[in-house]
Design a protein around this motif. Structure first.
Motif, PDB file in Angstrom:
ATOM      1  N   LEU A   7       0.829  -1.200   0.000  1.00 36.42           N
ATOM      2  CA  LEU A   7       0.000   0.000   0.000  1.00 36.42           C
ATOM      3  C   LEU A   7       0.864   1.249   0.000  1.00 36.42           C
ATOM      4  N   LYS A   8       0.428   2.255  -0.748  1.00 37.63           N
ATOM      5  CA  LYS A   8       1.112   3.536  -0.727  1.00 37.63           C
ATOM      6  C   LYS A   8       0.054   4.623  -0.638  1.00 37.63           C
ATOM      7  N   ARG A   9       0.187   5.431   0.396  1.00 37.83           N
ATOM      8  CA  ARG A   9      -0.822   6.456   0.604  1.00 37.83           C
ATOM      9  C   ARG A   9      -0.209   7.835   0.446  1.00 37.83           C
ATOM     10  N   GLN A  10      -0.842   8.653  -0.369  1.00 36.73           N
ATOM     11  CA  GLN A  10      -0.357  10.012  -0.538  1.00 36.73           C
ATOM     12  C   GLN A  10      -1.561  10.935  -0.395  1.00 36.73           C
ATOM     13  N   ASN A  11      -1.601  11.697   0.686  1.00 34.36           N
ATOM     14  CA  ASN A  11      -2.772  12.503   1.025  1.00 34.36           C
ATOM     15  C   ASN A  11      -4.026  11.632   1.014  1.00 34.36           C
ATOM     16  N   ARG A  12      -4.929  11.931   0.091  1.00 29.44           N
ATOM     17  CA  ARG A  12      -6.175  11.146   0.105  1.00 29.44           C
ATOM     18  C   ARG A  12      -6.238  10.133  -1.032  1.00 29.44           C
ATOM     19  N   VAL A  13      -5.068   9.825  -1.576  1.00 31.22           N
ATOM     20  CA  VAL A  13      -5.022   8.841  -2.659  1.00 31.22           C
ATOM     21  C   VAL A  13      -4.293   7.581  -2.184  1.00 31.22           C
ATOM     22  N   LEU A  14      -4.974   6.449  -2.318  1.00 31.68           N
ATOM     23  CA  LEU A  14      -4.354   5.189  -1.915  1.00 31.68           C
ATOM     24  C   LEU A  14      -4.042   4.363  -3.168  1.00 31.68           C
ATOM     25  N   THR A  15      -2.762   4.002  -3.311  1.00 29.51           N
ATOM     26  CA  THR A  15      -2.392   3.120  -4.416  1.00 29.51           C
ATOM     27  C   THR A  15      -2.111   1.727  -3.851  1.00 29.51           C
ATOM     28  N   VAL A  16      -2.758   0.736  -4.440  1.00 35.66           N
ATOM     29  CA  VAL A  16      -2.578  -0.651  -4.007  1.00 35.66           C
ATOM     30  C   VAL A  16      -1.828  -1.396  -5.113  1.00 35.66           C
TER      31      VAL A  16
END
Lengths: 142, 102
Positions: free
Chosen positions: B6-15
């Motif tokens: 998981l990578k979270r940047q502000n309100r965007v989550l990349t799985v």
């Protein structure tokens, strides 16, 4: 048409066996030297049929799944059988996006994928007795 | 085994998914993503499928389920980098009409 090779396995109705079954079918089909895309189609269709047997046939309970693969000169026929609950209405089950288990987030695309990724698909099912899927994939001559 | 990163940047989550996405693998992915959805508000969920080598209709069920959740929360979802075999299943299911696939 005469079969040139044949194999049959049985395995338990466990989700971990979905990948086992599709890899076995693909390995057996490799004898005919199919393209990578043809093999991928076969794997996807086998995965759908085995998943159906586990989720719908045996309703995630114990059971045995049988897979038979028959090779012909330029095609493979795969038969996947379970002795589970059977399909109530085959026509309905074949409708794209129809699922009897929406609560499990099933997409209802299983039979549509088998139908479009293989060259033929037959479904025989009896309520309370089980389901047998017979599907054939032709491989291009290279 | 399917690996989930998981990578979270502000309100965007990349799985990022790596491995084979079938019925056996989806429950763990579902749990992991849904836990993130309740933890913090998200505006976008990105599913990176560049390392997914196999996917069947169980993957479609997973994607549609997460898409519906994101929509309920007022967010969006997109799919990135599917291989050719994965793209074939995605297209068959009509998912390309629901969300961006790039």
């Amino acid at each position: 048409m005469q079969p040139i090779n044949r194999m049959k396995i049985e395995f338990e109705s466990k989700s971990v066996n979905e990948s086992f079954a599709r890899i076995v079918a693909a390995a057996f089909a490799s004898q005919l030297d199919p393209t990578i895309e043809e093999l991928a189609d076969l794997k996807t269709a086998v995965s759908e049929a085995v998943t159906n047997a586990i989720i719908h046939g045996y309703e995630q309970q114990e059971g045995l799944i049988f897979m038979e693969c028959i090779l012909y000169e330029d095609s493979i026929t795969v038969k996947i059988t379970d002795h589970g609950v059977g399909i109530e209405d085959i026509e309905k089950a074949r409708i794209p996006a129809f699922t009897s288990k929406p609560e499990l987030e099933r997409s209802g695309m299983g039979f549509s994928i088998m139908e479009s990724f293989m060259d033929s698909l037959f479904i025989a099912s009896e309520k309370g007795a089980g389901t047998k899927i017979t599907m054939t994939k032709k491989f291009s001559k290279r | 085994m399917l690996e989930i990163t998981l990578k979270r940047q502000n309100r965007v989550l990349t799985v990022y998914l790596k491995g084979e996405l079938d019925h056996h693998a989806v429950s763990k992915v579902k749990e992991t993503i849904d836990l993130q959805l309740v933890k913090m508000p998200l505006s976008q969920l990105i599913l990176d499928m560049s390392a997914v080598s196999f996917m069947d209709s169980s993957g479609i069920g997973l994607i549609v389920g997460r898409y519906n959740k994101m929509k309920c929360l007022g967010g969006s979802m997109k799919i990135k980098n599917p291989g050719l075999n994965i793209l074939k299943v995605l297209k068959m299911s009509g998912l390309s009409k629901l969300m961006e696939i790039s």
